[in-house]
Structures are given as C-alpha cells and as structure tokens.
Design a protein around this motif. Structure first.
Motif, PDB file in Angstrom:
ATOM      1  N   ALA A   1      -3.142   0.952 -11.704  1.00 16.63           N
ATOM      2  CA  ALA A   1      -4.406   1.599 -12.054  1.00 16.63           C
ATOM      3  C   ALA A   1      -4.430   1.963 -13.539  1.00 16.63           C
TER       4      ALA A   1
ATOM      5  N   GLN B   1      -0.042   3.529  -9.016  1.00 23.54           N
ATOM      6  CA  GLN B   1      -0.454   4.350 -10.161  1.00 23.54           C
ATOM      7  C   GLN B   1      -0.346   3.561 -11.472  1.00 23.54           C
TER       8      GLN B   1
ATOM      9  N   TRP C   1     -13.277   0.089 -15.950  1.00 26.79           N
ATOM     10  CA  TRP C   1     -12.545   1.160 -15.260  1.00 26.79           C
ATOM     11  C   TRP C   1     -12.328   2.270 -16.283  1.00 26.79           C
TER      12      TRP C   1
ATOM     13  N   GLN D   1      -6.877   0.134  -4.659  1.00 24.95           N
ATOM     14  CA  GLN D   1      -6.893   0.368  -3.209  1.00 24.95           C
ATOM     15  C   GLN D   1      -7.720  -0.675  -2.469  1.00 24.95           C
ATOM     16  N   ALA D   2      -8.774  -1.179  -3.093  1.00 28.56           N
ATOM     17  CA  ALA D   2      -9.627  -2.179  -2.447  1.00 28.56           C
ATOM     18  C   ALA D   2      -8.869  -3.473  -2.153  1.00 28.56           C
TER      19      ALA D   2
ATOM     20  N   SER E   1       0.807  -1.214   0.000  1.00 28.71           N
ATOM     21  CA  SER E   1       0.000   0.000   0.000  1.00 28.71           C
ATOM     22  C   SER E   1       0.842   1.265   0.000  1.00 28.71           C
TER      23      SER E   1
ATOM     24  N   LEU F   1      -7.991   3.512  -9.559  1.00 26.06           N
ATOM     25  CA  LEU F   1      -7.288   3.645  -8.274  1.00 26.06           C
ATOM     26  C   LEU F   1      -8.131   3.101  -7.129  1.00 26.06           C
ATOM     27  N   GLU F   2      -9.415   3.337  -7.187  1.00 28.32           N
ATOM     28  CA  GLU F   2     -10.321   2.800  -6.168  1.00 28.32           C
ATOM     29  C   GLU F   2     -10.267   1.269  -6.165  1.00 28.32           C
ATOM     30  N   GLU F   3     -10.232   0.682  -7.358  1.00 27.15           N
ATOM     31  CA  GLU F   3     -10.143  -0.779  -7.474  1.00 27.15           C
ATOM     32  C   GLU F   3      -8.840  -1.299  -6.881  1.00 27.15           C
TER      33      GLU F   3
ATOM     34  N   ASP G   1      -9.636   7.465 -11.550  1.00 30.34           N
ATOM     35  CA  ASP G   1     -10.257   7.449 -10.223  1.00 30.34           C
ATOM     36  C   ASP G   1     -10.865   6.083  -9.916  1.00 30.34           C
ATOM     37  N   SER G   2     -11.629   5.544 -10.866  1.00 30.14           N
ATOM     38  CA  SER G   2     -12.251   4.235 -10.643  1.00 30.14           C
ATOM     39  C   SER G   2     -11.194   3.137 -10.566  1.00 30.14           C
TER      40      SER G   2
END
Length: 184
Positions: free
Chosen positions: A18, A15, A33, A44-45, A8, A40-42, A37-38
C-alpha cells in the motif's frame, strides 16, 4: 529477490504494498492513491479469485515491488493493474520480471491477452494537451515520449499500443491502451 503471491495474512507486506502505491504514483498520478486508506483498499481488493497479486520480496520480507492482474472477458483477457517498484530499486529489471511473472500467471490460467491503460495526465507524451479527435490513429502512430512516460517500458516488455481514450482524465489527458498476447 523472489516473486511470490501476496497472502491476505501477510500484514507487513500488505502495508508495504500500500505504501508503494502512495509513494510510487504521487509524482505523476497523485489522485490514484492519495493516502494509505485508499491504497490499502486497493491492495485488499486483490484477495479475490478473479485477481492476481504478486510481490517481489527479498529474504528479509522487504517488498521491492508488486503487480496485479484483474480477470476480464471470462478469463480470456486480464488487465495488468497496477505495477509499482520501490523508487530505489527502479531501473534494475524488477518491473520487467514482475510483468513476465504476471504474464506466466495469466497464461497458466488460460488467459490469451494481457492489457493495461497508462494515463498521460501531465503531458508526458505527444498525445496529451491536444485534441486527438481529428485523427486519433495518426497521433498514435506518431507518438513521442516527451518526459519518461511508462509506455516505452511496456513496449520493451512486448506490449503494443492498441488504442487511446482521449480526454479520459480530463480535457487533453488521455489513457493509452496497450496489450500483448500471452499464449505461445
């Protein structure tokens, strides 16, 4: 190239991972995706105890591809989601290495089965663009790859088609379910 856990705190690799989602899925699955933004959210999950995220990187830190695993059914089953390889490195066996690595990661965690869904939103197989309901099993049995759908890649990795969800992504746009046992 070697395969490692993505931490993390590895901002550059996060980056890159993503960006690979956005670029790797935009041709056939543009809504997966659609932006950073979408994506990076994926990514991060995946920094959670019930997930695995592994990246193929070179000595400079360039991410060639990545794969994720999501724990399900109390850890007996894991979903392979997603798998993406940088376009210029496709066809070199990196995807197969990532799948084999994830399979070992799942095995080490006591998982029994690895499964995935591989959508056909663009009539890439004979399962798309038709009404599957009259005889779903017959259609699966006689599936044809019309335009380089990834289900054949997964078959080469040992997965078998275990089902299909007709109209999962809209009328005539199924999701093909594949799985394999990971324990010896």
């Amino acid at each position: 190239m070697h395969i490692i856990n993505l931490g993390s705190d590895a901002e550059s690799m996060i980056q890159q991972a993503a960006r690979l989602l956005v670029e790797g899925f935009q041709e056939h699955w543009p809504n997966a995706w659609p932006d950073m933004d979408s994506a990076l959210e994926e990514v991060q999950a995946f920094f959670s105890t019930d997930r695995i995220i592994r990246v193929a990187v070179d000595e400079t830190g360039l991410v060639w591809g990545w794969i994720g695993g999501i724990q399900q059914y109390d850890g007996n089953v894991w979903e392979l989601h997603p798998l993406v390889v940088r376009s210029e490195y496709r066809g070199r066996g990196i995807g197969k290495l990532l799948v084999a690595d994830l399979q070992e990661q799942v095995r080490e965690r006591g998982g029994l089965t690895l499964w995935l869904g591989t959508d056909d939103e663009n009539q890439m197989t004979s399962l798309a663009g038709i009404d599957l309901y009259p005889d779903v099993i017959e259609q699966i049995t006689n599936i044809k790859n019309l335009r380089c759908h990834p289900y054949e890649f997964y078959q080469k990795c040992g997965f078998v088609i275990v089902g299909v969800m007709p109209d999962a992504n809209g009328l005539g746009k199924p999701d093909i379910f594949m799985a394999k046992r990971v324990q010896r």
